[in-house]
Design a protein around this motif. Structure first.
Motif, short mmCIF file in Angstrom:
data_model
loop_
_atom_site.label_atom_id
_atom_site.label_comp_id
_atom_site.label_asym_id
_atom_site.label_seq_id
_atom_site.Cartn_x
_atom_site.Cartn_y
_atom_site.Cartn_z
N UNK A 1 -45.50 -16.54 -19.62
CA UNK A 1 -44.50 -16.94 -19.72
C UNK A 1 -43.10 -15.91 -19.96
N UNK A 2 -44.01 -14.46 -20.08
CA UNK A 2 -43.55 -12.82 -20.33
C UNK A 2 -43.28 -13.28 -18.46
N UNK A 3 -43.58 -13.24 -17.26
CA UNK A 3 -43.47 -13.14 -16.23
C UNK A 3 -42.14 -14.09 -15.61
N UNK A 4 -42.63 -15.24 -16.05
CA UNK A 4 -40.99 -15.89 -15.76
C UNK A 4 -40.31 -15.89 -16.19
N UNK A 5 -40.28 -15.08 -17.68
CA UNK A 5 -38.55 -14.55 -17.84
C UNK A 5 -38.43 -13.41 -17.60
N UNK A 6 -39.27 -12.47 -17.66
CA UNK A 6 -38.63 -11.10 -16.90
C UNK A 6 -37.64 -11.55 -15.64
N UNK A 7 -38.28 -11.93 -14.79
CA UNK A 7 -37.90 -11.84 -13.68
C UNK A 7 -36.40 -13.48 -12.90
N UNK B 1 -44.56 -5.11 -23.27
CA UNK B 1 -45.59 -5.94 -22.50
C UNK B 1 -47.41 -5.35 -22.83
N UNK B 2 -47.72 -6.42 -23.78
CA UNK B 2 -49.09 -6.41 -24.10
C UNK B 2 -49.95 -6.37 -23.20
N UNK B 3 -50.54 -5.41 -23.07
CA UNK B 3 -52.01 -4.81 -21.97
C UNK B 3 -52.89 -6.76 -21.73
N UNK B 4 -53.55 -6.65 -22.74
CA UNK B 4 -54.65 -7.90 -23.25
C UNK B 4 -53.57 -9.04 -23.67
N UNK B 5 -53.43 -10.05 -22.49
CA UNK B 5 -52.82 -11.79 -22.67
C UNK B 5 -53.48 -12.34 -22.39
N UNK B 6 -52.86 -14.09 -22.94
CA UNK B 6 -53.49 -15.52 -22.06
C UNK B 6 -53.04 -15.56 -21.34
N UNK C 1 -52.24 -14.19 -17.46
CA UNK C 1 -52.35 -13.62 -17.15
C UNK C 1 -52.36 -11.82 -17.90
N UNK C 2 -52.92 -11.18 -17.05
CA UNK C 2 -52.46 -9.88 -18.18
C UNK C 2 -51.32 -9.05 -17.67
N UNK C 3 -51.32 -8.80 -18.57
CA UNK C 3 -50.50 -7.04 -18.16
C UNK C 3 -49.76 -6.65 -17.38
N UNK C 4 -51.66 -5.93 -16.63
CA UNK C 4 -51.44 -5.55 -15.37
C UNK C 4 -50.31 -6.13 -14.74
N UNK C 5 -51.16 -7.74 -14.34
CA UNK C 5 -50.83 -8.35 -13.28
C UNK C 5 -49.49 -8.80 -13.67
N UNK C 6 -48.84 -8.99 -15.02
CA UNK C 6 -47.53 -9.49 -15.16
C UNK C 6 -46.28 -7.64 -14.63
N UNK C 7 -46.61 -6.88 -15.01
CA UNK C 7 -46.36 -5.45 -14.47
C UNK C 7 -46.12 -5.22 -13.18
N UNK D 1 -46.95 0.74 -12.71
CA UNK D 1 -45.68 0.74 -12.87
C UNK D 1 -44.53 1.32 -14.42
N UNK D 2 -45.93 0.48 -15.36
CA UNK D 2 -45.14 0.83 -16.75
C UNK D 2 -44.88 2.11 -16.58
#
Length: 238
Positions: free
Chosen positions: A39-45, A54-59, A61-67, A97-98
């Motif tokens: 959901x985070x990646x969807x909204x960000x895009x 952005x939290x690193x540890x997420x259910x 996709x983790x923060x690395x993948x989202x970033x 890219x953080x």
């Protein structure tokens, strides 16, 4: 409400989301939330945000993948939240890219200060104020840097940089041909005490060169590695 003050908080712990939302809204920011990586990646895009926390540890996709996914599409400033024992992951976060990170547990006031500092460094001057501001322009043969607008042109083509990539380029370009070691760059570009890996600088230089190289190989060659020392912005003598 000012849509230019919209922040996305991607964090799976509701208590932390609510705390950040409360403190940020007190400062006049509009806060939207996501509790997993998808959901985070969807909204960000899909949406336009001034900044993303952005939290690193997420259910999901983790923060690395989202970033990484965000950086493929946008240069929105990103602050990553990490736990104390995740230094290697923090370095990886910078690599994808953080722009900044904050270690848990943290003070909400510290987050607000970091948000304000990052936005000050990455924000553009409003169009209505441009005539009142003396333009801060660095112009070289292959690169033009408009600091008021945080805009970089390489070979006449605009280059989309993250705030930290821009700061690194601007800092080097303000002292042409001067060599800076990695410790100096960490101190001057990251602005606060930073105890991370020196590879962070190498990673940002690599990403900066790659982006410049896509539009102007000559511009990319201006970021020069001085082996065993650090980096410089090389300008040929007239």
């Amino acid at each position: 409400m000012d849509e230019n003050n919209k922040i996305l908080v991607v964090e799976d712990e509701e208590r932390i989301r609510r705390l950040l939302k409360m403190y940020l809204e007190r400062e006049g920011y509009i806060v939207e939330e996501a509790d997993d990586g998808y959901r985070g990646l969807e909204l960000a895009i899909e949406e336009e945000y001034t900044l993303i926390i952005l939290d690193l540890m997420l259910p999901g996709q983790d923060g690395i993948v989202v970033c990484k996914g965000i950086r493929e599409k946008k240069a929105t400033p990103i602050i990553m939240l990490t736990a104390k024992g995740e230094e290697a992951n923090r370095i990886e976060g910078f690599e994808v890219g953080a722009d900044d990170y904050i270690v848990k547990p943290f003070s909400p006031r510290e987050v607000v200060l970091r948000v304000k500092a990052l936005l000050r460094r990455s924000s553009s001057i409003p169009a209505s104020n441009i005539e009142k501001v003396t333009k801060d322009i660095l112009e070289f043969q292959h690169i033009l840097i408009e600091n008021d607008a945080h805009r970089v042109l390489a070979g006449g083509i605009e280059v989309g940089l993250t705030p930290k990539e821009y700061e690194l380029l601007h800092f080097l370009a303000t002292s042409p041909n001067k060599v800076f070691d990695r410790e100096q760059l960490l101190k001057e570009v990251w602005k606060y005490e930073f105890f991370g890996d020196l590879r962070t600088v190498d990673t940002h230089v690599k990403r900066l060169r790659e982006k410049l190289n896509k539009v102007s190989k000559d511009a990319a060659k201006m970021i020069v590695t001085v082996w065993g020392v650090g980096y410089k912005f090389e300008v040929a003598d007239e």
